[in-house]
Each structure stands twice: as C-alpha cells, then as structure tokens.
Design a protein around this motif. Structure first.
Motif, mmCIF file in Angstrom:
data_model
loop_
_atom_site.group_PDB
_atom_site.id
_atom_site.type_symbol
_atom_site.label_atom_id
_atom_site.label_comp_id
_atom_site.label_asym_id
_atom_site.label_seq_id
_atom_site.Cartn_x
_atom_site.Cartn_y
_atom_site.Cartn_z
ATOM 1 N N GLU A 155 8.976 36.859 -34.668
ATOM 2 C CA GLU A 155 7.997 36.836 -35.758
ATOM 3 C C GLU A 155 6.797 35.960 -35.424
ATOM 4 O O GLU A 155 5.659 36.318 -35.715
ATOM 5 C CB GLU A 155 8.673 36.389 -37.054
ATOM 6 C CG GLU A 155 9.485 37.519 -37.665
ATOM 7 C CD GLU A 155 10.852 37.098 -38.145
ATOM 8 O OE1 GLU A 155 10.980 35.978 -38.664
ATOM 9 O OE2 GLU A 155 11.819 37.880 -37.972
ATOM 10 N N LEU A 201 -0.676 38.337 -33.051
ATOM 11 C CA LEU A 201 -1.270 39.502 -32.376
ATOM 12 C C LEU A 201 -1.576 40.639 -33.351
ATOM 13 O O LEU A 201 -1.094 40.644 -34.487
ATOM 14 C CB LEU A 201 -0.341 40.004 -31.251
ATOM 15 C CG LEU A 201 1.047 40.555 -31.564
ATOM 16 C CD1 LEU A 201 0.979 41.996 -32.058
ATOM 17 C CD2 LEU A 201 1.911 40.496 -30.305
ATOM 18 N N ARG A 203 4.578 37.722 -32.904
ATOM 19 C CA ARG A 203 3.879 38.874 -33.507
ATOM 20 C C ARG A 203 2.781 38.424 -34.473
ATOM 21 O O ARG A 203 1.786 39.125 -34.658
ATOM 22 C CB ARG A 203 4.877 39.744 -34.272
ATOM 23 C CG ARG A 203 5.744 40.624 -33.393
ATOM 24 C CD ARG A 203 6.819 41.256 -34.218
ATOM 25 N NE ARG A 203 7.715 42.096 -33.437
ATOM 26 C CZ ARG A 203 8.857 42.597 -33.901
ATOM 27 N NH1 ARG A 203 9.241 42.316 -35.137
ATOM 28 N NH2 ARG A 203 9.612 43.353 -33.142
ATOM 29 N N SER A 204 2.992 37.256 -35.083
ATOM 30 C CA SER A 204 2.024 36.848 -36.112
ATOM 31 C C SER A 204 0.659 36.534 -35.510
ATOM 32 O O SER A 204 -0.346 36.516 -36.221
ATOM 33 C CB SER A 204 2.555 35.653 -36.895
ATOM 34 O OG SER A 204 2.685 34.567 -36.024
ATOM 35 N N LEU A 212 5.587 43.567 -27.830
ATOM 36 C CA LEU A 212 5.711 43.562 -29.296
ATOM 37 C C LEU A 212 7.127 43.184 -29.741
ATOM 38 O O LEU A 212 7.363 42.920 -30.915
ATOM 39 C CB LEU A 212 5.379 44.954 -29.850
ATOM 40 C CG LEU A 212 3.902 45.310 -29.925
ATOM 41 C CD1 LEU A 212 3.737 46.813 -30.068
ATOM 42 C CD2 LEU A 212 3.230 44.594 -31.081
#
Lengths: 235, 469
Positions: free
Chosen positions: A70, A76, A73-74, A48
């Motif tokens: 970013e 997941l 993460r976008s 993460l």
C-alpha cells in the motif's frame, strides 16, 4: 525512484522476466520497447504488486513493493492502455474519488485545474465517462496522477489507439510531469513517441533487457536499427 | 476513511443505475400489490370468522330445549384467531384449518382448510409478502451485487483502485457497507409497509407481542438478506467476470429457493414418514370406542360413585348416573386422544428436527420456519389453538354432563334450555405470546445466525484473497 534488482518472474516453466535490473531516476522518462511478450507489462505488474516476483526485488521510492504494497502504491500513479473509470461517474467525480482514496484532500478548484492541465476540455468535466473517448479517459488518468502528486508514473501502452493529436498532447503532459520531478516508466511499441519523450530506452525481448539507449545521443533511425537488429536476432 | 469513500461511491453508482432503480421500484410495487392482496384475504378470513362465530353462537343459543348430552353432540365451533401478521406470512394457515368442531366424544382435527377449496392454483406459489421477501428480494440482492467485484475486475477498475494503494480490506469493508446499505434500503420501506398492513389487520392481539414479532421479523429477514449479500459479494470476488458471477449466483438462488426447500421437505417426510390419514382416523376411532369395551374401568368408576354416595345401586344415587357415566366416558377418551395427538405432534416435531438439520443446504428452509413462527401461522401456534379448543371442548361437555348429572336426578326426558346454553362462554382463544414459545425457535435463530456468520466469512475470505486481477 523506480528500481528492480535481479527481478524474475516465472509462470510455470515459462520465464516471463529474467534477472531484470534497471532504475528510473526522479525527473526521468524511461521507455520500454519490445514486442508482445517481451515482459514490459509483467514488469509493470510486478512494480504495482499485482504479481509476486519469483525472485529479485521491485522497488518504488526505495520501498520493496511486495513488503510495502500500500505504501509503495500510494506514491505512484498507473495509466494502462485503457484507463478504467466508473462509467456512471463524471470525469470530475472519478478524479475526486481516486484522489480522496489516495488520501489527498483538494478543493474543487484544484481538481478542476488538474483536469484542465491534463487537457480535458471543461465542458466534459461533468459528463459521465461512459461517453468519453480513449484519449479523454487517459487525460482523466493523468489528472489523477497530477492531483495525487504521484512521484512515480507507470504507463502501459498509453499511446496505442490514440490519434496523433491526442498522442502529441499526451506526450507534452508527460514532459511537464517530468519537469516536475516525476519518475516515469512507459511501456510502448511506438519508437517515434519513445524517442520524443524518453530520456532512456530499454529494449526488451523474451523477458530480458537487452540494451539501454540514451536517447539524447541517437537519431530515430539509429534507435530503429538497433531495435530491429535485436528483434531480427531473436527471429 | 477509504471504506467510507468506496461505500459512498457504490451508493452513488447504484443510485444512478437505471436498472437498479427499476428493480428497486418494481420490488416495492410488487410488495404493495402482495400486501394489498394478502390484507384483503386476511380481512376476508376475519370477516368470515366473525360471521361464522356469531352464527354459531346464535344457533347454539336458539337450539331450543333439549337434553344437555344431545346439546353436547350439537355443540359449537372454536374459531382460530387469525394472526394479523398472517397478512404478511400465511405460513401453514391455509393447510391447518380455521375451526374445530367441539363435540362430545370426539376430539376433531381442524376443518375449513383454505387449501382444500383453492383447487389446482393452490399448487402454485401465492403472491404473498413473505414469498417476495423469501424468494424475490434475494434475487434482487443478487442482481444488485453480482457485479460488485466481478464488474470491477472486468472493467479494470479493481486494478485502478489497488494501484492507488487501497488495501483489499478497505475495499471489502466499503463493499460490505454498501451492501448493508442496499439491504436497509430494501428492508426499511418493506418493513414499514408490513408494519402498516399489520396495524390495519390488527386482530386484537397484544400490541407488545406484535411489536416484538415485527422487530424479530425485521432482524430475521435482515440476517437472511445479509446471507445473500455476503454470498453475492463472495462469489463476485471469486469469479472473473460478470457473466460467470451471475450464472453462479442464479444457480445458487435456484438451489436455495426452489430446490432445497422442496428437497428438504421430501427428505424430512421420507426420513420421518407422515402418519397416514387412515391410520390417524383409525386411532381416533379406536379411542372413541375404547370406553364401551373397557367393562372393568366402567365397573371401577361405577363403584367409585357408589362408594362416594354410600349406596349399592345406581338407582339409589342422588345424581343422574347416566350424566356421570358420560363424563367418565369423556375423561377416559380424553387420555387416549391425548396419546394419539401427542404421537402425531412428536412425528411433526421429528420432521421439523430433520428439517433443521437439512437447513445446512439452504438458509431459506430455516427462514421459512422462523417467518411462519414469528407470524404465528406455523404448526406450533396451530397446536396451541387446537389444545385451547380441546380444553374448551372439555369445559363445554363437562358442563353439559354435569347439568345432566345434577339436574336430571329423576331420570326421564330431562331437557335444558337457553339458561344453560347461555352459561357456556364463547371460545375466545388468543394467539400465544411469542415469548411463551420462544424456546422452540432458539435453535432456528442459531442456525440462521450461523448461516450469516459463515457467509460473512466466505465474503471476507474471498475479498481479501483476490489473486486474479
């Protein structure tokens, strides 16, 4: 979709994760099994980007997490043991908020269908989440993953504390997501559920991945024996 | 886009939070009560002032026939114009006095200090709108924002937010926008109430000046609230849970609002000691008696008028020498009084400079000075009134002395009457325009802006460098 290369994390002198190499393919469910302190949550935190690796790389969708926080993460969705929602907002509003933040624009009908697909009864959609049970909160978490069209799902002990019915519903949803091509990494203590939904199981201990098992070829007893053998060797 | 979404969510949550709403409405009600009480007090002051001014005029006009110098001793009062914004911010008005007795030979300090008659209760803080804005609203801002990050961290929603690919910058922007909205939500209705109270308490000041003062007050308090909002956000981002955040912020509030202003006042008076009342009175008394001791000056002035009229003895003068001598006595004393008061003013100025430097300890210190300045209730505005009153005193005494000088040429028991008394115009001082005094406040605006900027940097740094998730 999910990959680690020689991933290592040290907290001072303590090695929380040591040269972890593994990958999860599209449409696959990989379950981490291990006792507390085995390094499961540390791995998820590294994937993460909440922790910086001491060495090695964590990759999501081909992107090195630390270099592309970013962007990685976008793609997941993350469901921890306790799904954190805003208690003053309803389940629907929480979903709408997180999905909008993820840059997705959906109609309210679609969002409602996501909640329904996640198994949240419609009479709870517009009730503040401070009244929700743990299972209901996880359903909202799943709905967010569905609406966000996440390609990767990271689950940290999502089944602990769920009653058998809720755990069963949760596993069925995971299977559906898998069929939709989502790569799922689940950290759990629950061998039974791991065997039920997982394609592969990774047994972790002391920050190391000791063995990876292909679930299809093994019985629950065989998995349990292997797991216990690793744990006893440690003790 | 993300900051908008986060900001909107913050507003929604705040709007639904019963505690937040209760605090918000309680603040509005408290402000209404404070405004009503302050407005009543200002009205009472204004009524008393008008009544006293009328009475003073009547007594002056109906004093009967008497020697003009005797009338100069009887003399009149200059009543301080009550700024309409004093309903909002009484500042130093309770301590600086409301009237000055303009008598011959004496430059008196202002009298009728409300604080003198207020007894022990005056030692406690009065419920004024300014006090609410200076002390209570920062507390409300802390209550509304202390959990801004600490709460999200404690509840796990911060991790949840970040896990969706939202940058810390976007979250910071959203939180700061929501905080600014919170400030506006507090500031706008409160400013409207203050505006209404000011209009109701209108005391004849220039409308434009009042408007400028109100706008600047709005900006100054906006900046002040922002400082607390930024500090609250910064501390919230740096602390691990609500409890730590709340304790840290309440401690800071207590230091900024309660400890620092008292500490800075004490340090300022310690560094630049206040002249003792006895010493000031002694200096004034010396100034009063100096003329009679300075025989050389008296002789010089005597020779001056003798030369002017080309005579060798005062009895040959076509004017009353006593009237002339009284006026030279006045003018001699005026210079000495100016020195005493100028020295006093310099001491106060030095103390204020020390306060300015010490305002690095708390934004409240500088805000209090600015607030009183904008309301027209600080020392600077009082000094303008005191100086105008002094000029009026000089005008009255000169008129009396010149009447004696030019009309009592035969000596004897000369008396003037209502015809002369009515020529003396009433003191009609107006509050100075803020623009005429603005240079004295520029550094204060600068310090407050610096506080706002530094607190913004603190909030920004704390929210962009979050490590402990």
């Amino acid at each position: 979709m999910i990959e680690t290369k020689k991933l290592t994390k040290k907290f001072g002198k303590n090695i929380a994760l040591n040269n972890l190499d593994f990958n999860v393919e599209k449409g696959e469910i990989f379950c981490f099994l291990g006792a507390n302190g085995a390094g499961k949550t540390t791995t998820i935190n590294l994937l993460l980007g909440f922790l910086e690796p001491t060495s090695g790389e964590a990759l999501i969708n081909g992107l090195i997490v630390q270099d592309n926080l970013e962007a990685s993460r976008s793609s997941l969705a993350y469901i921890p043991e306790q799904v954190s929602l805003y208690p003053e907002l309803t389940g629907y509003e929480n979903l709408e908020f997180f999905v909008k933040l993820a840059g997705k624009s959906h109609t309210s009908d679609f969002l409602v269908s996501c909640l329904e697909n996640a198994g949240l009864a419609s009479n709870f959609h517009n009730i503040n989440t401070n009244t929700y049970s743990k299972g209901m909160r996880q359903k909202v978490g799943i709905a967010i993953a569905i609406a966000k069209q996440a390609k990767v799902l990271l689950l940290d002990e999502p089944l602990s504390g769920l009653d058998p019915k809720a755990a069963n519903e949760f596993c069925n949803i995971l299977k559906k997501l898998k069929e939709d091509g989502v790569a799922i990494l689940m950290a759990t203590h629950d061998l039974f559920r791991a065997k039920e939904v997982g394609d592969r199981l990774g047994i972790m201990r002391g920050g190391e991945l000791l063995e990876t098992l292909h679930v299809k070829n093994l019985s629950l007893r065989e998995i349990e024996d292997t797991y216990l053998a690793h744990m006893q060797a440690y003790n | 886009m993300s900051p908008d979404i986060i900001s909107k969510k913050e507003k929604t949550i705040m709007g639904r939070n019963r505690f937040t709403n209760a605090v918000y409405f309680a603040t509005l009600i408290l402000m209404l009560v404070a405004l009503f009480l302050s407005w009543q007090r200002t009205e009472m002051f204004e009524l008393e002032r008008a009544t006293a001014a009328n009475h003073d005029r009547e007594v002056w006009l109906n004093q009967g026939e008497r020697n003009p110098h005797s009338a100069a001793h009887f003399s009149r009062y200059a009543f301080k114009p009550i700024p309409s914004l004093s309903a909002f911010e009484p500042g130093a008005i309770d301590y600086s006095g409301l009237a000055i007795w303009m008598e011959a030979h004496r430059r008196n300090p202002a009298t009728f200090r409300y604080a003198e008659g207020a007894g022990e209760l005056a030692n406690f803080v009065s419920l004024t709108p300014a006090w609410i804005m200076q002390a209570i609203i920062p507390l409300v801002i802390i209550l509304l924002l202390f959990s801004s990050y600490a709460g999200e961290r404690e509840d796990g929603t911060l991790r949840q937010l970040l896990s969706h690919g939202i940058s810390l910058r976007a979250i910071s922007n959203g939180k700061i926008r929501a905080a600014l909205y919170t400030i506006l939500k507090l500031l706008l209705p409160l400013s409207f109430l203050i505006f209404c109270a000011t209009i109701l308490a209108e005391a004849g000041a220039s409308q434009l000046d009042q408007l400028l003062r109100l706008i600047l007050l709005f900006c100054v308090y906006g900046f002040y609230f922002m400082i607390f909002a930024f500090i609250a956000i910064g501390v919230s981002a740096k602390t691990s849970n609500r409890r730590s955040s709340a304790i840290t912020l309440f401690t800071l509030w207590f230091f900024f609002i309660v400890v620092a202003p008292k500490l800075t006042n004490d340090l300022a008076t310690y560094t630049v000691p206040q002249p003792k009342g006895f010493d000031v009175n002694q200096s004034l008394s010396e100034a009063r008696g100096a003329y009679s001791k300075d025989k050389e000056y008296q002789e010089e002035k005597k020779q001056e008028i003798l030369d002017q009229y080309g005579v060798v003895d005062v009895n040959e003068l076509p004017v009353n020498y006593r009237g002339y001598a009284l006026q030279t006595n006045e003018e001699y004393g005026d210079l000495l009084y100016d020195q005493v008061y100028s020295q006093l003013g310099k001491t106060y100025k030095k103390q204020e400079n020390v306060l300015g430097v010490l305002s690095v300890l708390s934004p409240t210190t500088i805000l209090k000075q600015l607030s009183a300045g904008l309301a027209g209730t600080d020392r600077l505005h009082h000094d303008v009134f005191a100086w105008e009153a002094e000029l009026h005193r000089r005008y009255i005494i000169k008129m009396m002395n010149e009447d004696l000088m030019f009309n009592a040429v035969d000596g004897g028991n000369y008396s003037a009457g209502k015809e002369l008394w009515s020529q003396v115009i009433d003191y009609q001082g107006q509050m100075p325009s803020f623009m005429s005094l603005i240079s004295s406040y520029i550094s204060m605006f600068g310090i407050l802006t610096l506080w706002a900027f530094l607190s913004f940097l603190f909030a920004r740094h704390s929210t962009l460098k979050i490590r402990n998730l």
